[in-house]
Scaffold this active site. Structure first.
Site, PDB file in Angstrom:
ATOM      1  N   GLN A  78      46.909  47.689  44.606  1.00 40.34           N
ATOM      2  CA  GLN A  78      47.864  46.812  45.277  1.00 40.34           C
ATOM      3  C   GLN A  78      48.153  45.581  44.418  1.00 40.34           C
ATOM      4  O   GLN A  78      47.504  44.551  44.549  1.00 40.34           O
ATOM      5  CB  GLN A  78      47.295  46.374  46.629  1.00 40.34           C
ATOM      6  CG  GLN A  78      48.181  45.427  47.385  1.00 40.34           C
ATOM      7  CD  GLN A  78      48.661  45.996  48.679  1.00 40.34           C
ATOM      8  OE1 GLN A  78      48.049  46.879  49.234  1.00 40.34           O
ATOM      9  NE2 GLN A  78      49.753  45.475  49.173  1.00 40.34           N
ATOM     10  N   PHE A  79      49.138  45.693  43.528  1.00 36.26           N
ATOM     11  CA  PHE A  79      49.470  44.578  42.645  1.00 36.26           C
ATOM     12  C   PHE A  79      49.977  43.371  43.415  1.00 36.26           C
ATOM     13  O   PHE A  79      49.911  42.242  42.927  1.00 36.26           O
ATOM     14  CB  PHE A  79      50.486  45.012  41.580  1.00 36.26           C
ATOM     15  CG  PHE A  79      51.893  45.129  42.065  1.00 36.26           C
ATOM     16  CD1 PHE A  79      52.776  44.071  41.949  1.00 36.26           C
ATOM     17  CD2 PHE A  79      52.349  46.305  42.665  1.00 36.26           C
ATOM     18  CE1 PHE A  79      54.081  44.169  42.400  1.00 36.26           C
ATOM     19  CE2 PHE A  79      53.641  46.418  43.111  1.00 36.26           C
ATOM     20  CZ  PHE A  79      54.520  45.353  42.988  1.00 36.26           C
ATOM     21  N   THR A  80      50.473  43.559  44.640  1.00 35.50           N
ATOM     22  CA  THR A  80      51.035  42.441  45.404  1.00 35.50           C
ATOM     23  C   THR A  80      49.979  41.415  45.809  1.00 35.50           C
ATOM     24  O   THR A  80      50.333  40.338  46.278  1.00 35.50           O
ATOM     25  CB  THR A  80      51.797  42.931  46.653  1.00 35.50           C
ATOM     26  OG1 THR A  80      50.906  43.643  47.499  1.00 35.50           O
ATOM     27  CG2 THR A  80      52.972  43.815  46.255  1.00 35.50           C
TER      28      THR A  80
END
Length: 146
Positions: A78-80
């Site tokens: 989850q890069f966010t």
């Protein structure tokens, strides 16, 4: 490196109407990498995650780890987690580049599997994550070596 750790009764990840990862009791973990992260952070947090005592013992106290209960991990990239929200539209410039993050996610998954059984989401895919949070218990873990 950032982890959002949720104690779950069950959790799953779906990509294109197919379940790609699924666990019963254990931890569902959102995994994000910053632009300075390396194997050093992954090594540290894999050990920390496996030994994190957030499951109840016989006295009802949070005193057991996912290893102690024979639970599993569901790791979801989850890069966010590295969103910068100074303005209304998030910026992700502090996230690790996708090509490097894919390699580091695979490394982190491998390190975690040295302790417990691991399922994963699919890096770069649009995922639908379902979970039944047990508690709820949600813990943030972060590590950045200089």
């Amino acid at each position: 490196m950032k982890l959002v750790v949720q104690r779950v009764t069950n959790a799953s990840v779906e990509v294109d109407d197919n379940i790609v990862g699924q666990i019963d009791e254990g931890l569902m973990v959102l995994v994000g990498f910053g632009d300075c992260d390396s194997e050093r952070e992954a090594d540290y947090l894999s050990r920390k995650l496996a030994k994190l005592r957030i499951f109840h013992d016989e006295d009802g106290r949070m005193n057991k780890s996912v290893m102690d209960i024979g639970g599993k991990l569901l790791l979801v990239p989850q890069f966010t987690l590295y969103a910068h929200t100074k303005k209304n539209r998030p910026s992700f410039h502090k996230a690790l580049a996708p090509d490097k993050a894919t390699v580091l996610f695979d490394y982190f998954t491998e390190k975690c599997s040295e302790f417990v059984e691991v399922e994963t989401g699919e890096f770069g895919a649009f995922m639908k994550v379902s979970l039944l949070n047990n508690g709820p218990v949600t813990i943030l873990l972060e590590k950045e070596f200089e």
